[in-house]
Design a protein around this motif. Structure first.
Motif, PDB file in Angstrom:
ATOM      1  N   THR A  77      16.950   0.543   1.163  1.00 19.55           N
ATOM      2  CA  THR A  77      15.946   1.309   1.907  1.00 19.55           C
ATOM      3  C   THR A  77      14.678   0.484   2.055  1.00 19.55           C
ATOM      4  N   GLY A  78      14.084   0.542   3.233  1.00 22.12           N
ATOM      5  CA  GLY A  78      12.808  -0.108   3.483  1.00 22.12           C
ATOM      6  C   GLY A  78      11.724   0.923   3.733  1.00 22.12           C
ATOM      7  N   VAL A  79      10.593   0.767   3.067  1.00 20.88           N
ATOM      8  CA  VAL A  79       9.470   1.694   3.236  1.00 20.88           C
ATOM      9  C   VAL A  79       8.317   0.937   3.877  1.00 20.88           C
ATOM     10  N   LEU A  80       7.870   1.407   5.021  1.00 24.23           N
ATOM     11  CA  LEU A  80       6.833   0.753   5.811  1.00 24.23           C
ATOM     12  C   LEU A  80       5.487   0.799   5.090  1.00 24.23           C
ATOM     13  N   GLN A  81       4.600  -0.111   5.481  1.00 28.63           N
ATOM     14  CA  GLN A  81       3.272  -0.171   4.884  1.00 28.63           C
ATOM     15  C   GLN A  81       2.563   1.181   4.954  1.00 28.63           C
ATOM     16  N   ARG A  82       1.882   1.504   3.862  1.00 28.66           N
ATOM     17  CA  ARG A  82       0.990   2.666   3.738  1.00 28.66           C
ATOM     18  C   ARG A  82       1.704   4.017   3.806  1.00 28.66           C
ATOM     19  N   MET A  83       3.013   4.039   3.749  1.00 26.58           N
ATOM     20  CA  MET A  83       3.714   5.321   3.699  1.00 26.58           C
ATOM     21  C   MET A  83       3.611   5.921   2.302  1.00 26.58           C
ATOM     22  N   ARG A  84       3.811   7.236   2.226  1.00 24.77           N
ATOM     23  CA  ARG A  84       3.778   7.953   0.954  1.00 24.77           C
ATOM     24  C   ARG A  84       5.066   8.760   0.812  1.00 24.77           C
ATOM     25  N   ILE A  85       5.581   8.774  -0.404  1.00 22.72           N
ATOM     26  CA  ILE A  85       6.756   9.584  -0.717  1.00 22.72           C
ATOM     27  C   ILE A  85       6.337  10.561  -1.799  1.00 22.72           C
ATOM     28  N   GLY A  86       6.404  11.861  -1.479  1.00 25.38           N
ATOM     29  CA  GLY A  86       5.907  12.876  -2.394  1.00 25.38           C
ATOM     30  C   GLY A  86       6.795  13.077  -3.607  1.00 25.38           C
ATOM     31  N   ALA A  87       6.222  13.681  -4.639  1.00 28.44           N
ATOM     32  CA  ALA A  87       6.928  13.892  -5.900  1.00 28.44           C
ATOM     33  C   ALA A  87       8.224  14.662  -5.692  1.00 28.44           C
ATOM     34  N   HIS A  88       9.254  14.280  -6.442  1.00 26.43           N
ATOM     35  CA  HIS A  88      10.554  14.948  -6.463  1.00 26.43           C
ATOM     36  C   HIS A  88      11.343  14.784  -5.169  1.00 26.43           C
ATOM     37  N   HIS A 118       0.802  -1.226   0.000  1.00 29.62           N
ATOM     38  CA  HIS A 118       0.000   0.000   0.000  1.00 29.62           C
ATOM     39  C   HIS A 118       0.838   1.281   0.000  1.00 29.62           C
ATOM     40  N   VAL A 119       2.094   1.212  -0.368  1.00 26.37           N
ATOM     41  CA  VAL A 119       2.956   2.396  -0.412  1.00 26.37           C
ATOM     42  C   VAL A 119       2.665   3.200  -1.676  1.00 26.37           C
ATOM     43  N   GLN A 120       2.725   4.531  -1.563  1.00 26.99           N
ATOM     44  CA  GLN A 120       2.557   5.413  -2.720  1.00 26.99           C
ATOM     45  C   GLN A 120       3.841   6.202  -2.944  1.00 26.99           C
ATOM     46  N   VAL A 121       4.328   6.160  -4.184  1.00 25.57           N
ATOM     47  CA  VAL A 121       5.563   6.854  -4.547  1.00 25.57           C
ATOM     48  C   VAL A 121       5.246   7.807  -5.688  1.00 25.57           C
ATOM     49  N   GLY A 122       5.501   9.095  -5.483  1.00 29.72           N
ATOM     50  CA  GLY A 122       5.173  10.096  -6.494  1.00 29.72           C
ATOM     51  C   GLY A 122       6.149  10.111  -7.653  1.00 29.72           C
ATOM     52  N   ASP A 123       5.854  10.957  -8.646  1.00 28.98           N
ATOM     53  CA  ASP A 123       6.712  11.089  -9.814  1.00 28.98           C
ATOM     54  C   ASP A 123       8.079  11.664  -9.437  1.00 28.98           C
ATOM     55  N   TRP A 124       9.106  11.227 -10.183  1.00 28.29           N
ATOM     56  CA  TRP A 124      10.460  11.761 -10.056  1.00 28.29           C
ATOM     57  C   TRP A 124      11.091  11.512  -8.686  1.00 28.29           C
ATOM     58  N   VAL A 125      10.634  10.529  -7.979  1.00 31.66           N
ATOM     59  CA  VAL A 125      11.222  10.174  -6.683  1.00 31.66           C
ATOM     60  C   VAL A 125      12.457   9.301  -6.907  1.00 31.66           C
ATOM     61  N   THR A 126      13.461   9.470  -6.054  1.00 30.15           N
ATOM     62  CA  THR A 126      14.626   8.586  -6.012  1.00 30.15           C
ATOM     63  C   THR A 126      14.651   7.902  -4.656  1.00 30.15           C
ATOM     64  N   VAL A 127      14.760   6.567  -4.665  1.00 36.92           N
ATOM     65  CA  VAL A 127      14.836   5.781  -3.429  1.00 36.92           C
ATOM     66  C   VAL A 127      16.187   5.078  -3.414  1.00 36.92           C
TER      67      VAL A 127
END
Length: 262
Positions: free
Chosen positions: A153-164, A140-149
């Motif tokens: 790296t671990g991203v927890l459930q339901r977290m969001r990473i905003g664009a850019h 259920h993670v949301q990753v916006g446009d132009w994101v770099t991860v």
């Protein structure tokens, strides 16, 4: 006819454009659809209700469309949808969605996804995203446009990473990451504005100044979040050129259910 290696196993019900290439020993399931120009490397497994767009390059040993790693999954007809022109490197695993969410795991277009990346059920990944080796998105993670991860790296459930936004190497993302920010570490910390990335995308000096001001209001002036949001809202009138960036930040902050990295 698609260019299919003789050792590959392709279900007759799969829908493959004539310009698709399938490498040796790959397995393509009956509910798979693949668009023109996409190349599937050797030893890949693509199953489930998986739709892949045009001109993707999928390297060897990828597993796309397997059932979710979710004990609640009971065989419902959920989906994986992948856009166009993505590079998906070795040993990546993308799972189907679940009925507990929208039922679709979605990966956009023009993404650069390195080896061993895991995209779990119901994730929504935008366009022009870069995910380095061993980056992992829980469900259920949301990753916006132009994101770099960054890698590992671990991203927890339901977290969001905003664009850019940019997430640094070996980070633990357990809060929402606002647009335009650079974060890293465990515990996660905001380090500043992703100026290098924004300049590469031709953000004007006026837009950059407004984004830096939003960073100051959120992180440098000891404001409670509600007061920072109110102050950010005033920037649109002061800098009309940056009104879209301000609106994107406000929408992200006001819709955060998990709290933002601060």
């Amino acid at each position: 006819m698609a260019d299919i290696h003789p050792s590959a196993i392709v279900d007759p019900a799969a829908e493959l454009d004539a310009a698709v290439r399938i490498g040796a020993f790959s397995v393509i399931g009956p509910h798979v659809r693949i668009g023109a120009g996409t190349e599937i490397g050797p030893h890949c497994v693509i199953e489930g209700r998986t739709t892949i767009g045009r001109d993707n390059r999928i390297f060897q040993f990828a597993s796309l469309g397997a059932v979710p790693q979710d004990k609640k999954y009971a065989g419902e007809p959920t989906e994986l949808v992948i856009g166009d022109r993505n590079v998906i490197r070795e040993f990546c695993t993308f799972n189907l969605g679940t009925v507990q969410d929208v039922g679709v795991t979605r990966v956009g277009s023009d993404n650069w996804i390195m080896a061993y990346v895991h995209i779990a059920h119901d994730c929504q990944v935008g366009d022009q995203v870069t995910m380095a080796n061993n980056a992992t998105l829980a469900g259920h993670v949301q990753v916006g446009d132009w994101v770099t991860v960054g890698g590992l790296t671990g991203v927890l459930q339901r977290m969001r990473i905003g664009a850019h936004a940019m997430v640094g190497f070996a980070s633990h993302v357990n809060k929402d990451v606002p647009p335009f920010m650079v974060v890293d570490g465990n515990p996660l910390q905001v380090r500043g504005v992703n100026l290098v990335g924004l300049r590469r995308r031709d953000f004007s000096a006026v837009r950059l100044a407004a984004i830096r001001e939003m960073h100051k209001l959120l992180y440098r002036q000891d404001k409670v979040l509600d007061d920072a949001v109110a102050a950010i809202g005033d920037l649109a009138a002061q800098q009309p050129e940056a009104a879209g960036d301000v609106a994107a930040m406000l929408a992200f902050l006001k819709s955060s259910a998990s709290g933002i990295a601060r």
